[in-house]
Design a protein around this motif. Structure first.
Motif, mmCIF file in Angstrom:
data_model
loop_
_atom_site.group_PDB
_atom_site.id
_atom_site.type_symbol
_atom_site.label_atom_id
_atom_site.label_comp_id
_atom_site.label_asym_id
_atom_site.label_seq_id
_atom_site.Cartn_x
_atom_site.Cartn_y
_atom_site.Cartn_z
ATOM 1 N N ASP A 671 0.832 -1.210 0.000
ATOM 2 C CA ASP A 671 0.000 0.000 0.000
ATOM 3 C C ASP A 671 0.864 1.257 0.000
ATOM 4 O OD1 ASP A 671 -2.297 -1.490 -0.007
ATOM 5 O OD2 ASP A 671 -2.648 -1.340 2.163
ATOM 6 N N MET A 672 1.940 1.234 0.774
ATOM 7 C CA MET A 672 2.841 2.393 0.820
ATOM 8 C C MET A 672 3.470 2.642 -0.552
ATOM 9 S SD MET A 672 4.894 2.235 4.442
ATOM 10 C CE MET A 672 4.164 2.918 5.940
ATOM 11 N N ARG A 673 3.851 1.554 -1.199
ATOM 12 C CA ARG A 673 4.485 1.688 -2.523
ATOM 13 C C ARG A 673 3.495 2.279 -3.519
ATOM 14 N NH1 ARG A 673 6.837 -2.938 -2.647
ATOM 15 N NH2 ARG A 673 5.300 -4.152 -3.809
ATOM 16 N N ASP A 675 0.812 4.107 -2.850
ATOM 17 C CA ASP A 675 0.538 5.501 -2.482
ATOM 18 C C ASP A 675 1.674 6.414 -2.910
ATOM 19 O OD1 ASP A 675 -1.864 4.833 -1.337
ATOM 20 O OD2 ASP A 675 -1.117 4.743 0.726
ATOM 21 N N THR A 676 2.907 5.902 -2.802
ATOM 22 C CA THR A 676 4.068 6.699 -3.214
ATOM 23 C C THR A 676 4.046 6.929 -4.727
ATOM 24 O OG1 THR A 676 5.394 5.829 -1.384
ATOM 25 C CG2 THR A 676 6.594 6.775 -3.243
ATOM 26 N N LEU A 759 10.093 -0.569 8.710
ATOM 27 C CA LEU A 759 8.869 0.169 9.007
ATOM 28 C C LEU A 759 8.929 0.825 10.387
ATOM 29 C CD1 LEU A 759 5.778 -1.878 7.731
ATOM 30 C CD2 LEU A 759 6.249 0.535 7.349
ATOM 31 N N LEU A 807 3.436 11.503 7.306
ATOM 32 C CA LEU A 807 2.988 10.194 6.821
ATOM 33 C C LEU A 807 3.409 9.987 5.367
ATOM 34 C CD1 LEU A 807 -0.601 9.957 8.367
ATOM 35 C CD2 LEU A 807 1.506 8.912 9.193
ATOM 36 N N ASP A 808 3.307 11.055 4.545
ATOM 37 C CA ASP A 808 3.756 10.952 3.147
ATOM 38 C C ASP A 808 5.250 10.659 3.074
ATOM 39 O OD1 ASP A 808 1.214 11.490 2.287
ATOM 40 O OD2 ASP A 808 1.552 13.632 1.968
ATOM 41 N N ARG A 811 5.983 7.000 3.999
ATOM 42 C CA ARG A 811 5.652 6.093 2.888
ATOM 43 C C ARG A 811 6.767 6.093 1.841
ATOM 44 N NH1 ARG A 811 0.613 9.063 2.966
ATOM 45 N NH2 ARG A 811 -0.899 7.998 4.283
ATOM 46 N N GLU A 812 7.201 7.292 1.470
ATOM 47 C CA GLU A 812 8.210 7.394 0.414
ATOM 48 C C GLU A 812 9.550 6.833 0.877
ATOM 49 O OE1 GLU A 812 10.442 10.890 -2.111
ATOM 50 O OE2 GLU A 812 8.249 11.011 -1.849
ATOM 51 N N THR A 815 9.454 3.011 1.113
ATOM 52 C CA THR A 815 9.453 2.478 -0.261
ATOM 53 C C THR A 815 10.838 2.560 -0.873
ATOM 54 O OG1 THR A 815 7.135 3.103 -0.581
ATOM 55 C CG2 THR A 815 8.448 2.738 -2.564
#
Length: 919
Positions: A671-673, A675-676, A759, A807-808, A811-812, A815
């Motif tokens: 999901d993080m990937r 979203d990135t 993480l 949070l952004d 995620r980045e 990733t």
């Protein structure tokens, strides 16, 4: 008028509520004959029986009458004490999640056993919170006899326990400990990397002893765990150089409060210099990106303009040493917080010490609100009933005394100045002492205690002086404050939690005098002698009028005054209380020097003359109410700001818990990937824009940098004419394929461990940075008020925006690390050990550390033997060195003491700056 009539006929709402519990008391009493007939084994078998009933669907309320009766019968057999009916009512109030206000001497520790036993039957854990670790140890040891009889386990949480000992203590049915230890354990648990490393269980039920002290008095200062941060020496030097170029017209300074702010011209001038130095993002100083810079600029301004060398600090041995504004003494080892000390070091050109950064923090309000059921007990809570309900949703229930109160509360006496007042107090104490009446004197500070001690020495009155630092020692002295002719001077916290019994306390005398005596006829004879002496002393003290309590001035809160008064008149004993006041008292200065009140006092009172007036007493009470309201607003402000962080803290801590509990975090990483990818494409190819406006080269570069893949973006656009959402799908598919190919080369178990570790590491890293930014934001957001904006609303908006950005970034970063890194380790990643953090109880507005205020963590009672109930155990506020160790030795060598913990000698300094200093 109508309300008074209804109250006179039906009683107050509190009286009606208490009366409604009489029916349940009757049910409890009905079990007594049955339980009395049981053997010890049958009585102990009640616990498994109750647990079986709970498993079969019964509720705790269903079990309450028989369970309370069981505890009372056990107490009779173990302690020889039978719960009074009012104590059973107090237990019911605690079980219902309310505050039981019970006068001093009514046996609150015994009251709590009923509610703790009943709620511990569920097996979810019950926490009993005390104000210091001496009381935690004492109560755990005493009450373990009762709970152990009934088959329940008891643990205690105090400083210097290792992780295994803490885990065992929290696993017990009932756990005693201090508010600070419970809070710090919660914060430390949420910094660990595996669920098995955590020591606390999920929150269930807590009873807070001295609830007003913990949830009101200490609630202004949050608990903070900090650690060393990145070296920012160069930034401090750069900002210092800029500030030194400003002129007085560029800022407005308030010498009284040491606050300073830039004028409009000053802001513009600072912006240009910061921009030239490359320290400003954009051109506006107050953009959210520049929060940290504004904070550093603000601290540098304070350091350069407001803090004077040789007044506020001195430079000694290439170090900045703070000077205490009240005593003029150097405060070696103490540092200003929030970067102010570093700013002063930059100003003076000395070595800049690393700044401690907040790693985790929480207020007591938000910590205790996490308990599904919370209750408390104290002798004084009614004056703060509104705050207890507003913040904690707990009602205050005043429990009637078992025997009517006989204490006489005399009217206050007013004097012109402190010397006249203390002379009058000393004279009264001498008169009481001559007839054998014990006297307890309450002061507001150690300084006032020493002043009164000087007066008593001149009067030839033998006395003890306590200062609320060495709890075990002082508990022994306070316990004997009701002895014939005893005179005890104590600050408002000294010896709290210890009963003052007229004639003396048999239990403490036995512990002090017979500790080393073996069992046998000789000890029995000595015990009988002590009991006879105490009984005779009690008879003489009762004839003399009981305990006399004297207050040397009114406190800011009526509740503290009531605590002092409540020391006298225990269990229907006779006694008296009286307060002495003068114009120089802190509280009376609220009226100001030019008021009618002070003029009347100065013009109409001769030196040494006193007046007493109900009108004056009423005026003082009104002043106290105003101060209480102001203090409530301060605490409320702390809660409002921490509530913003608390919402974010819950999200982060829940995310950490989910990661630790999950066997695999593949779905989270996926999901993080995605979203990135979405964010990267949206930034380069905004929806609705034309392809010729897309940042094609930037998108290709970021895909390589963050995802580790080369994308044929030009071909996709020219040959296939893809839209942004289609580009996003293709990049996601390529990134997934790239990761699947990489992971197929290695053991999946290793990758699962790596993903979890990365993480947690990135989550902790950016949360720490976020906390630092919020700290800085809170320091400067008040400036928004000049623009007619509400600071708390501005703080909420900025904090939310910063959290979303964090949070952004997480995620980045996650990733990038997983996509680009190559696996080169044959074994799973070893989880890092938590370092020796620095813990503090720090005021967020002043930066002062209140860690040792009224807290017993500085005392390790095992280091000091029996104090024999004698004031000789205290010398200038510091215990005599153990084992004859002098100032050059370390009497605590060999003990497991954290170098950042308070020194056990009680000096208030850290161990590493005191007895643990490296030679």
């Amino acid at each position: 008028m109508l309300g008074a009539l209804v109250k006179s006929i039906f009683g107050s709402s509190n009286e009606r509520y208490v009366k409604s519990l009489d029916k349940i008391v009757g049910q409890i009493n009905a079990f007594e004959p049955v339980l009395e007939a049981m053997s010890d084994e049958e009585l102990a078998a009640q616990t498994p029986k109750f647990r079986e009933m709970l498993a079969n669907g019964s509720t705790l309320d269903d079990l309450l009458p028989e369970a309370f009766a069981t505890v009372r019968e056990t107490s009779k057999r173990v302690f020889g004490m039978r719960h009074f009916d009012v104590q059973l009512i107090g237990g019911m109030v605690l079980h219902r999640g309310e505050i039981a206000e019970m006068r001093t001497g009514e046996g609150k520790t015994l009251v709590a056993t009923t509610a703790t036993y009943l709620n511990a039957l569920e097996g979810k854990g019950v926490h009993v919170v005390t104000v210091n670790d001496y009381l935690a140890r004492r109560d755990a040891e005493q009450m373990e006899k009762l709970h152990g009889f009934l088959g329940l386990t008891v643990g205690v949480i105090v400083p210097n326990l290792n992780e295994w000992e803490r885990r065992e203590a929290y696993a017990a049915d009932i756990t005693y400990g201090t508010n600070n230890e419970f809070g710090f354990d919660y914060l430390r648990d949420n910094m660990k990397h595996e669920r098995s490393q955590m020591v606390q269980r999920p929150f269930n039920f807590a009873i807070v002893d001295e609830v007003d002290s913990i949830l009101i008095d200490e609630a202004r200062t949050p608990l903070i765990i900090s650690g060393p941060t990145d070296d920012k020496s160069e930034l401090y030097v750069q900002v210092d150089a800029i500030v030194k170029q400003l002129v007085p017209e560029d800022y407005e300074a308030d010498e009284k409060t040491k606050n300073i702010s830039l004028t409009e011209d000053g802001v513009e001038k600072a912006e240009r210099m910061l921009e030239a130095a490359g320290l400003l993002e954009g051109s506006n100083l107050y953009d959210v990106e520049n929060t940290q810079v504004v904070h550093h600029l603000d601290q540098a301004l304070k350091a350069v303009v407001m803090f004077k060398r040789d007044t506020d600090y001195i430079v000694k041995d290439d170090k900045v040493v703070i000077i205490d504004e009240f005593t003029g003494r150097m405060m070696d080892g103490r540092r200003w917080s929030n970067g102010l000390h570093q700013a002063v070091e930059a100003k003076e050109g000395v070595r800049i010490e690393p700044e401690n950064q907040t790693l985790a923090s929480i207020t007591f309000q938000n910590y205790f609100r996490m308990y599904p059921k919370l209750s408390g007990m104290t002798g004084t809570a009614a004056t703060e009933a509104g705050e207890f309900y507003d913040i904690y949703k707990m009602n205050v229930v005043t429990i009637p005394t078992n025997v009517p109160v006989q204490r006489i509360d005399e009217e206050d006496e007013f004097y012109k100045n402190t010397l006249d007042k203390f002379a009058a107090i000393a004279k009264l104490i001498r008169e009481k002492n001559e007839k054998g009446q014990p006297v307890l004197v309450g002061t507001v500070s150690i300084e006032k205690s020493e002043l009164l001690s000087d007066f008593l020495n001149k009067e030839g009155v033998k006395h003890s002086v306590l200062n609320a630092r060495f709890h075990e020692m002082e508990a022994h002295i306070v316990a004997q404050a009701g002895s014939l002719g005893a005179v005890t001077i104590a600050t408002n916290m000294a010896g709290r939690g210890t009963d003052i019994q007229l004639g003396g306390n048999i239990e403490f005398r036995v512990e002090d005098e017979l500790r080393d005596m073996a069992e046998g006829p000789e000890r029995d004879a000595a015990l009988a002698k002590i009991k006879a002496e105490v009984a005779e002393q009690k008879r003489l003290v009762l004839e003399a009028g009981g305990l006399c309590v004297i207050g040397t001035e009114r406190h800011e809160s009526r509740r503290i005054d009531n605590q002092l008064r409540g020391r006298s008149g225990r269990q229907g004993d006779p006694g008296m209380s009286k307060f002495y006041l003068c114009l120089e008292d802190d509280l009376l200065r609220i009226f100001g020097p030019d008021t009618l009140f002070s003029k009347m006092m100065n013009n109409n009172l001769a030196d040494g003359e006193a007046i007493g007036s109900k009108w004056l007493s009423k005026a003082i009470e009104t002043a106290q109410k105003k101060v209480e309201a102001r203090n409530y607003e301060v605490r409320k402000q702390v809660v409002e700001y921490d509530d913003v962080m608390n919402d974010q803290r819950k999200v982060i801590y829940e995310q950490r818990a989910d990661i630790m509990d999950a066997e695999t975090v593949d779905d989270v990483v996926l999901d993080m990937r995605h979203d990135t990818v979405n964010a990267i494409v949206a930034d380069a190819c905004p929806q609705g824009s034309y392809p010729e406006h897309w940042k094609v080269d930037e998108l290709k570069e970021r895909a390589k940098d963050v995802l580790g893949i080369d994308i044929p973006l030009d071909a996709w656009i020219e040959e296939d004419g893809l839209e942004p959402d289609e580009i996003e799908e293709r990049i996601s598919a390529m990134a997934d394929a790239h990761m699947n190919e990489k992971m197929a080369k290695d053991d999946p178990a290793i990758w699962r461990q790596i993903e979890k570790s990365i993480l947690l590491d990135r989550l902790d890293h950016y949360w720490k940075e976020h906390l630092a930014t919020l700290d800085a934001l809170r320091q400067v957001v008040f400036l928004r008020a000049y623009a007619q904006k509400t600071p708390i609303n501005e703080y909420k908006q900025e904090a939310f925006s910063l959290f979303e950005r964090m949070l952004d970034t997480i995620r980045e970063d996650v990733t990038r690390i997983i996509s680009v890194s190559e696996l080169r380790m044959p074994e799973p990643v070893q989880l890092p050990e938590l370092p020796d953090f620095l813990t503090g109880h720090i005021d967020p507005f002043t930066g002062l550390d209140n860690s040792n205020d009224g807290d017993g963590s500085a005392l390790n009672p095992e280091l000091f033997g029996s104090f024999a109930g004698s004031p000789q155990g205290v010398t200038d506020g510091v215990p005599a060195a153990a084992d004859g160790a002098g100032p050059d030795g370390d009497p605590f060598a060999g003990l497991e003491i954290s170098r950042n913990a308070p020194c056990p000698c009680g000096s208030g300094n850290k161990y590493k700056h005191c007895h643990g200093a490296l030679v």
